[in-house]
Design a protein around this motif. Structure first.
Motif, PDB file in Angstrom:
ATOM      1  N   VAL A 161       0.829  -1.206   0.000  1.00  0.00           N
ATOM      2  CA  VAL A 161       0.000   0.000   0.000  1.00  0.00           C
ATOM      3  C   VAL A 161       0.859   1.250   0.000  1.00  0.00           C
ATOM      4  O   VAL A 161       0.616   2.218  -0.733  1.00  0.00           O
ATOM      5  N   CYS A 162       1.905   1.283   0.826  1.00  0.00           N
ATOM      6  CA  CYS A 162       2.795   2.453   0.878  1.00  0.00           C
ATOM      7  C   CYS A 162       3.512   2.655  -0.453  1.00  0.00           C
ATOM      8  O   CYS A 162       3.699   3.784  -0.923  1.00  0.00           O
ATOM      9  N   ASN A 163       3.944   1.563  -1.068  1.00  0.00           N
ATOM     10  CA  ASN A 163       4.624   1.668  -2.360  1.00  0.00           C
ATOM     11  C   ASN A 163       3.706   2.266  -3.416  1.00  0.00           C
ATOM     12  O   ASN A 163       4.092   3.115  -4.209  1.00  0.00           O
ATOM     13  N   PHE A 164       2.462   1.876  -3.445  1.00  0.00           N
ATOM     14  CA  PHE A 164       1.489   2.408  -4.413  1.00  0.00           C
ATOM     15  C   PHE A 164       1.223   3.907  -4.186  1.00  0.00           C
ATOM     16  O   PHE A 164       1.164   4.704  -5.122  1.00  0.00           O
ATOM     17  N   LEU A 165       1.101   4.312  -2.899  1.00  0.00           N
ATOM     18  CA  LEU A 165       0.839   5.714  -2.599  1.00  0.00           C
ATOM     19  C   LEU A 165       2.006   6.622  -3.001  1.00  0.00           C
ATOM     20  O   LEU A 165       1.823   7.725  -3.499  1.00  0.00           O
ATOM     21  N   SER A 166       3.227   6.177  -2.804  1.00  0.00           N
ATOM     22  CA  SER A 166       4.394   6.986  -3.175  1.00  0.00           C
ATOM     23  C   SER A 166       4.473   7.184  -4.687  1.00  0.00           C
ATOM     24  O   SER A 166       4.752   8.279  -5.177  1.00  0.00           O
ATOM     25  N   ARG A 167       4.184   6.122  -5.452  1.00  0.00           N
ATOM     26  CA  ARG A 167       4.213   6.249  -6.912  1.00  0.00           C
ATOM     27  C   ARG A 167       3.099   7.174  -7.405  1.00  0.00           C
ATOM     28  O   ARG A 167       3.276   7.987  -8.325  1.00  0.00           O
ATOM     29  N   ALA A 168       1.922   7.082  -6.778  1.00  0.00           N
ATOM     30  CA  ALA A 168       0.817   7.961  -7.175  1.00  0.00           C
ATOM     31  C   ALA A 168       1.144   9.421  -6.880  1.00  0.00           C
ATOM     32  O   ALA A 168       0.831  10.332  -7.668  1.00  0.00           O
ATOM     33  N   LEU A 169       1.795   9.685  -5.738  1.00  0.00           N
ATOM     34  CA  LEU A 169       2.165  11.056  -5.385  1.00  0.00           C
ATOM     35  C   LEU A 169       3.160  11.637  -6.395  1.00  0.00           C
ATOM     36  O   LEU A 169       3.040  12.787  -6.820  1.00  0.00           O
ATOM     37  N   VAL A 170       4.142  10.869  -6.801  1.00  0.00           N
ATOM     38  CA  VAL A 170       5.111  11.331  -7.802  1.00  0.00           C
ATOM     39  C   VAL A 170       4.424  11.645  -9.128  1.00  0.00           C
ATOM     40  O   VAL A 170       4.698  12.644  -9.795  1.00  0.00           O
ATOM     41  N   ALA A 171       3.466  10.783  -9.530  1.00  0.00           N
ATOM     42  CA  ALA A 171       2.749  11.012 -10.783  1.00  0.00           C
ATOM     43  C   ALA A 171       1.937  12.302 -10.731  1.00  0.00           C
ATOM     44  O   ALA A 171       1.879  13.070 -11.695  1.00  0.00           O
ATOM     45  N   VAL A 172       1.296  12.593  -9.588  1.00  0.00           N
ATOM     46  CA  VAL A 172       0.508  13.830  -9.444  1.00  0.00           C
ATOM     47  C   VAL A 172       1.404  15.052  -9.522  1.00  0.00           C
ATOM     48  O   VAL A 172       1.074  16.056 -10.159  1.00  0.00           O
ATOM     49  N   VAL A 173       2.564  15.010  -8.873  1.00  0.00           N
ATOM     50  CA  VAL A 173       3.499  16.144  -8.913  1.00  0.00           C
ATOM     51  C   VAL A 173       3.968  16.426 -10.343  1.00  0.00           C
ATOM     52  O   VAL A 173       4.013  17.571 -10.801  1.00  0.00           O
ATOM     53  N   LEU A 174       4.315  15.364 -11.070  1.00  0.00           N
ATOM     54  CA  LEU A 174       4.743  15.543 -12.453  1.00  0.00           C
ATOM     55  C   LEU A 174       3.624  16.106 -13.315  1.00  0.00           C
ATOM     56  O   LEU A 174       3.854  16.962 -14.197  1.00  0.00           O
ATOM     57  N   LEU A 175       2.396  15.678 -13.103  1.00  0.00           N
ATOM     58  CA  LEU A 175       1.254  16.180 -13.868  1.00  0.00           C
ATOM     59  C   LEU A 175       1.017  17.660 -13.598  1.00  0.00           C
ATOM     60  O   LEU A 175       0.775  18.449 -14.518  1.00  0.00           O
ATOM     61  N   LEU A 176       1.098  18.073 -12.336  1.00  0.00           N
ATOM     62  CA  LEU A 176       0.926  19.490 -11.995  1.00  0.00           C
ATOM     63  C   LEU A 176       2.034  20.342 -12.602  1.00  0.00           C
ATOM     64  O   LEU A 176       1.792  21.457 -13.077  1.00  0.00           O
ATOM     65  N   LEU A 177       3.252  19.833 -12.597  1.00  0.00           N
ATOM     66  CA  LEU A 177       4.364  20.574 -13.183  1.00  0.00           C
ATOM     67  C   LEU A 177       4.161  20.770 -14.676  1.00  0.00           C
ATOM     68  O   LEU A 177       4.377  21.865 -15.228  1.00  0.00           O
ATOM     69  N   ALA A 178       3.719  19.736 -15.379  1.00  0.00           N
ATOM     70  CA  ALA A 178       3.456  19.857 -16.818  1.00  0.00           C
ATOM     71  C   ALA A 178       2.329  20.849 -17.085  1.00  0.00           C
ATOM     72  O   ALA A 178       2.374  21.637 -18.039  1.00  0.00           O
ATOM     73  N   LEU A 179       1.302  20.848 -16.227  1.00  0.00           N
ATOM     74  CA  LEU A 179       0.182  21.778 -16.394  1.00  0.00           C
ATOM     75  C   LEU A 179       0.637  23.221 -16.224  1.00  0.00           C
ATOM     76  O   LEU A 179       0.214  24.114 -16.974  1.00  0.00           O
TER      77      LEU A 179
END
Length: 271
Positions: free
Chosen positions: A49-67
């Motif tokens: 569960v922790c591994n999945f949450l960390s990967r999701a957080l990184v993906a959200v940060v990258l998406l916001l940066l691209a936006l």
């Protein structure tokens, strides 16, 4: 006094023997603790569960940066389009009256004058093809307008006054222009003109850079320090530049093509 009960905890690697009668009476209790040792150098396993949450957080940060980058680019382009002015194509020169005078056929609503009435008001009985227009209280001669002042000021003030009217101090180009100025009965007053003494080449020079031709206009000799030219009684007089005198300005006149004022340049009323 309350009774105290003591419990002995003993760790043994060997198999525990049955309790004796004495130990049973004393209330001694034994417990076996099995300690599991992990091999050295191993890392505890991270829960899925922790591994999945960390990967999701990184993906959200990258998406916001691209936006943010996309919005910055779009804002810059939109701002550039707003402030940039489109270049208007140059209108071709036409041979017809309507091409030369694109406003023909319209009424000047501010004064309610037609173009024909405007021609009569500005040009009068002027029969040539070009009608020369000068500002109020300016005199017209050929394609120029002239202003003859009534007040007295220094040469520098007079020069700045002419420049503020998009003009310059008088430069006498030829005899015809000289005769026109002489015919205005300026009398014996001194009028500043566009001439100064050039100390480098020791010559009197017009403001356009040309020098005074000998014999063209009579010039009086001046006292030392008189470096500004004035005109009076058909002669040039050197004066001290801070002296007070009148002045004469000149500038190019506005010329109207009389074809713009032709009654055939705009359609007749069909009513």
């Amino acid at each position: 006094m309350a009774d105290l009960t003591y419990v002995d905890v003993r760790f043994s690697k060997t198999k525990r023997a049955p309790l004796t009668s004495q130990e049973y009476q004393e209330g001694v209790t034994y417990a076996d603790l099995n300690l599991i040792q992990q091999p050295k150098g191993t890392v505890p396993t991270v829960p899925p569960v922790c591994n999945f949450l960390s990967r999701a957080l990184v993906a959200v940060v990258l998406l916001l940066l691209a936006l943010v980058i996309v919005l910055t680019i779009l804002t810059h382009r939109f701002s550039t389009q707003i402030h940039s002015k489109p270049k208007m194509p140059a209108a071709p020169y036409g041979n017809t009256t309507r091409d030369i005078c694109p406003t023909s056929g319209f009424t000047f609503h501010s004064t309610l004058l037609t173009l024909e009435e405007l021609k009569d008001h500005l040009c009068g009985e002027f029969n040539e093809s070009m009608c020369v227009i000068c500002p109020y209280k300016w005199l017209s001669f050929r394609q120029k307008c002239y202003f003859i002042s009534e007040q007295l000021e220094s040469w520098n003030f007079s020069n700045l006054y002419c420049q503020s009217r998009h003009a310059k101090l008088l430069i006498i180009d030829d005899k015809n222009e000289k005769d026109f100025i002489d015919g205005k009965e300026i009398g014996r007053s001194y009028f500043w003109i566009g001439m100064k003494y050039n100390k480098r080449n020791s010559e009197w020079t017009w403001l356009n850079g040309s020098t005074l031709q000998k014999g063209s206009i009579p010039m009086r000799s001046g006292e030392p320090g008189n470096f500004c030219g004035s005109y009076s009684n058909q002669e040039i007089f050197p004066l001290y530049c801070n002296n007070k005198a009148k002045w004469i300005c000149e500038k190019e006149a506005i010329q109207f093509d009389k074809r713009c004022f032709s009654s055939s340049s705009y359609p007749q009323d069909q009513s």
